[in-house]
Every structure is written in structure tokens, then in C-alpha cells.
Design a protein around this motif. Structure first.
Motif, PDB file in Angstrom:
ATOM      1  N   ASN A 139       6.305   6.533  -9.106  1.00 14.71           N
ATOM      2  CA  ASN A 139       5.681   6.287  -7.806  1.00 14.71           C
ATOM      3  C   ASN A 139       4.875   7.478  -7.289  1.00 14.71           C
ATOM      4  OD1 ASN A 139       7.107   3.593  -7.294  1.00 14.71           O
ATOM      5  ND2 ASN A 139       8.837   4.975  -7.595  1.00 14.71           N
ATOM      6  N   HIS A 140       4.297   8.242  -8.197  1.00 18.58           N
ATOM      7  CA  HIS A 140       3.512   9.416  -7.823  1.00 18.58           C
ATOM      8  C   HIS A 140       2.019   9.107  -7.813  1.00 18.58           C
ATOM      9  CE1 HIS A 140       7.113  11.796  -8.071  1.00 18.58           C
ATOM     10  NE2 HIS A 140       6.468  12.944  -7.993  1.00 18.58           N
ATOM     11  N   THR A 141       1.300   9.740  -6.897  1.00 22.98           N
ATOM     12  CA  THR A 141      -0.152   9.617  -6.822  1.00 22.98           C
ATOM     13  C   THR A 141      -0.804  10.602  -7.789  1.00 22.98           C
ATOM     14  OG1 THR A 141      -0.450  11.332  -5.126  1.00 22.98           O
ATOM     15  CG2 THR A 141       0.080   9.095  -4.349  1.00 22.98           C
ATOM     16  N   ARG A 153      -2.845  13.048  -7.187  1.00 26.79           N
ATOM     17  CA  ARG A 153      -2.805  14.431  -6.691  1.00 26.79           C
ATOM     18  C   ARG A 153      -1.397  15.010  -6.764  1.00 26.79           C
ATOM     19  NH1 ARG A 153      -7.161  12.872  -7.042  1.00 26.79           N
ATOM     20  NH2 ARG A 153      -6.643  13.776  -9.060  1.00 26.79           N
ATOM     21  N   GLN A 154      -0.385  14.202  -6.511  1.00 23.76           N
ATOM     22  CA  GLN A 154       0.994  14.684  -6.661  1.00 23.76           C
ATOM     23  C   GLN A 154       1.282  15.071  -8.105  1.00 23.76           C
ATOM     24  OE1 GLN A 154       2.847  11.210  -4.996  1.00 23.76           O
ATOM     25  NE2 GLN A 154       3.194  12.173  -2.997  1.00 23.76           N
ATOM     26  N   ASN A 192       4.583   7.295 -15.592  1.00 22.89           N
ATOM     27  CA  ASN A 192       4.629   7.131 -14.137  1.00 22.89           C
ATOM     28  C   ASN A 192       5.084   5.699 -13.884  1.00 22.89           C
ATOM     29  OD1 ASN A 192       4.384   7.425 -11.384  1.00 22.89           O
ATOM     30  ND2 ASN A 192       2.145   7.455 -11.359  1.00 22.89           N
ATOM     31  N   ARG A 238      -6.069   2.896  -1.785  1.00 20.82           N
ATOM     32  CA  ARG A 238      -4.756   3.352  -1.339  1.00 20.82           C
ATOM     33  C   ARG A 238      -4.034   4.176  -2.414  1.00 20.82           C
ATOM     34  NH1 ARG A 238      -5.122  -1.991   0.696  1.00 20.82           N
ATOM     35  NH2 ARG A 238      -4.994  -2.093   2.972  1.00 20.82           N
ATOM     36  N   ASP A 239      -4.608   4.247  -3.591  1.00 16.51           N
ATOM     37  CA  ASP A 239      -3.914   4.956  -4.674  1.00 16.51           C
ATOM     38  C   ASP A 239      -4.790   5.972  -5.387  1.00 16.51           C
ATOM     39  OD1 ASP A 239      -5.644   3.497  -6.227  1.00 16.51           O
ATOM     40  OD2 ASP A 239      -4.107   2.466  -7.372  1.00 16.51           O
ATOM     41  N   ASP A 240      -6.039   6.137  -4.928  1.00 13.23           N
ATOM     42  CA  ASP A 240      -6.930   7.142  -5.511  1.00 13.23           C
ATOM     43  C   ASP A 240      -7.113   6.939  -7.012  1.00 13.23           C
ATOM     44  OD1 ASP A 240      -8.653   9.289  -5.398  1.00 13.23           O
ATOM     45  OD2 ASP A 240      -7.086  10.800  -5.610  1.00 13.23           O
ATOM     46  N   LEU A 249      -5.111   5.404  -9.356  1.00 12.45           N
ATOM     47  CA  LEU A 249      -3.935   5.811 -10.126  1.00 12.45           C
ATOM     48  C   LEU A 249      -3.945   5.269 -11.552  1.00 12.45           C
ATOM     49  CD1 LEU A 249      -1.177   7.124 -10.364  1.00 12.45           C
ATOM     50  CD2 LEU A 249      -0.175   5.091  -9.316  1.00 12.45           C
TER      51      LEU A 249
END
Length: 310
Positions: free
Chosen positions: A152-154, A156-157, A172, A201-203, A205
Motif C-alpha cells: 500500500n505504498h505510493t 514517492r514513499q 507492493n 490519486r496514486d501518482d 503507481l
């Protein structure tokens, strides 16, 4: 069962994974039957977490006690677990101390010397990536964990972690189903003014993971939304279920296999994490591993879920 080499590892992985979140009240025989049904169908990749169960390490311990794997049996399985969620609360803790403690607890509960893949379980807003890197280095050097990832990481994270972590982040795990697929649907309707589906909403992903050799693992593949019931046979999705039933008949598989196939058909080599404890549903889900949905059929299911295909 379709298999592929999990990027960043030596693991030959199936594209369907057996999630064991719901086994805490199962008997030894029920757990063994569930796992045998999965492995007979080619699903030798198992997913757990330290937080699953009635107490910390509950499901891991139930698995370890029920299976009592020999060394050779252990080598034939890929065991993935997660750490980072702490209760009560819950809150999140990616500190060095917590990750080391969590993994040692998982190893004891699972009755194994090593974990194939460790995922950081949801993002910790207070993460200090240097501590994560220190923990990963120590766990890898000790042979306790063979590969690492996140859930559940974006993008950038993930980038923040990758600045410090030396091991590749190989997976992921995110929520994804036909009806819960902003990761996919957003890109289909990109830049369409006034359409909620097009809002980022997720850039990016999904594309980010493909570009960086990170395997997307889809959890809750049969849920309509965030734990609000399955879409299969739901009266809320008559068009979608009509399409699923027609395709199931065409390919000679159960409807649940079509729900799996919608994810496995994607060229990103995603894995589908199924959480059922019913052996028959495990076997039925496995049949979706290689169903060759056409592009037209795949997009038909997107429309049936209520998304716009311009």
C-alpha cells in the motif's frame, strides 16, 4: 499455473497467491487441506502478516503448528509475511527495534529459519528510512529474510525507502479488483475534465512499479470496495456479472476464475492474493491463472464495473 521469475529474487513465483489471514480458528487438518489444495493447483506462494489473527503472530503460529514443515517441505514453499502494524490502535512502526522484534516473532511462530519475503505493512508516516535500511541489512545478513517489499505504498514513499535501503523492493501489495481499480481506470480516462475517474490519486503507481521491477500483488481481488462485500453475484453489478458469467461459460471455468483472470491478464505480471479458506474456491480461483481474455473482453469487464472507457 502461470509462473514467472519474481524480479529482484531467485523465486519462480505463481501468479496466484494463497492468503492465510482467515485461518486462526481452523483445525490442523483444515489448514493442511487448504494448503495442499493450493499447492496441488500450483499455488506454492503463501501470504501472512504478524498482525493477522486474534493476537500478534496468531495466524503465523496457527500455520506453523498445523503444518510442522520438514526442511524439504519448507524449501518447496514461498512464505511471505508483513510487519509494521501495531495494536491496539492501530498505529504503524517501522523502527529498527520493532522490525527486528517482529521478524524474530514471525520466525518463531512459523517454525522456520527464514522468511522468503518481508513486506512493510502499510506506510508509517513517521518512518525513518535509515532505520529500515539498518533492519533490512541485519535481517538479510543473518539469513532471516531473503527479499523485501512493501504494501500500500505510493511511488514517492517507495522512492524515500529506496534512497537508503540497499536491497531491491520486490513487491507492493495493494487493493485491486475489477470494481476497485483506480490504479488502472485512472489511466484509461486521463485528462478527461469533470470525470472523477481521471483524478490522479496514486501518482501512476502501476506504471511506476512496472518501470522499477516491483511486482504488484492484488489483495481483496473479489471485494467490490473496501471490505464492503464481493462483487460476484452482487445485485449491485448486474452488467458485470452477466459478462463474467458469459466469459466463464466461454472459457469453461467458474466465474471466480474470470475475476482472477482480469488481473492476471494484465502485462504487469501481477499476483492475485486470494483469501478464501474454502478449498473448492482455491481450486476454482487457480483456474484463472492462464485464462487468455482478449482486449475487448478485458475492457468489457472494466465498463461492467462502472468505469468509463472513452
Amino acid at each position: 499455473m502461470k509462473r514467472f521469475k519474481l524480479p529482484g529474487t531467485e523465486i519462480e513465483a505463481p501468479n496466484v497467491v494463497l492468503g492465510l489471514m482467515r485461518i486462526p480458528d481452523k483445525t490442523d487438518e483444515e489448514v493442511r487441506t487448504l494448503v495442499k489444495t493450493a499447492t496441488d493447483a500450483g499455488i506454492d506462494f503463501l501470504d501472512l502478516a504478524d498482525v493477522y489473527g486474534h493476537e500478534v503472530h496468531g495466524c503465523e503460529r496457527r500455520f506453523g503448528e498445523a503444518m510442522r514443515l520438514s526442511a524439504s517441505e519448507r524449501e518447496r514453499l514461498v512464505i511471505q509475511t508483513k510487519a509494521g502494524i501495531v495494536g491496539p490502535g492501530p498505529y504503524f512502526d517501522f523502527s529498527y527495534e520493532h522490525l527486528i522484534e517482529a521478524v524474530n516473532g514471525s520466525l518463531e511462530a512459523l517454525n522456520t529459519d527464514y522468511i522468503d519475503i518481508l513486506l512493510l505493512h502499510r506506510p508509517d508516516a513517521l518512518v525513518e528510512p535509515e532505520e529500515v535500511a539498518r533492519a533490512f541489512d541485519e535481517l538479510a545478513a543473518a539469513g532471516k529474510v531473503r527479499a523485501f517489499g512493501v504494501s500500500n505504498h505510493t511511488p514517492r514513499q517507495i522512492d524515500l525507502l529506496r534512497k537508503h535501503v540497499t536491497q531491491p523492493l520486490v513487491a507492493n501489495q495493494v487493493q485491486l479488483s475489477i470494481t476497485h481499480s483506480p490504479l488502472v481506470a485512472q489511466g484509461i480516462a486521463a485528462n478527461m475534465q469533470g470525470l472523477d475517474q481521471s483524478i490522479s490519486r496514486d501518482d501512476g503507481l502501476l506504471d511506476y512499479c512496472r518501470l522499477n521491477d516491483i511486482t504488484v500483488q492484488a489483495w481483496s481481488p473479489f471485494q467490490a470496495g473496501f471490505f464492503d462485500g464481493p462483487f460476484l453475484d452482487s445485485p449491485k453489478y448486474p452488467e458485470l456479472n452477466a459478462s463474467i458469467d458469459r466469459l466463464a461459460a466461454k472459457y469453461g471455468v467458474p466465474p471466480i476464475a474470470i475475476a482472477v483472470a482480469w488481473i492476471t491478464r494484465h502485462p504487469a505480471n501481477m499476483q492475485v492474493v486470494i483469501g478464501t479458506t474454502t478449498p473448492e474456491r482455491v481450486a476454482a480461483s487457480a483456474q484463472g491463472s492462464e485464462v487468455p481474455l482478449t482486449r475487448a473482453e478485458w475492457y468489457e469487464l472494466v465498463r461492467g464495473a462502472g468505469y468509463t472507457v472513452p
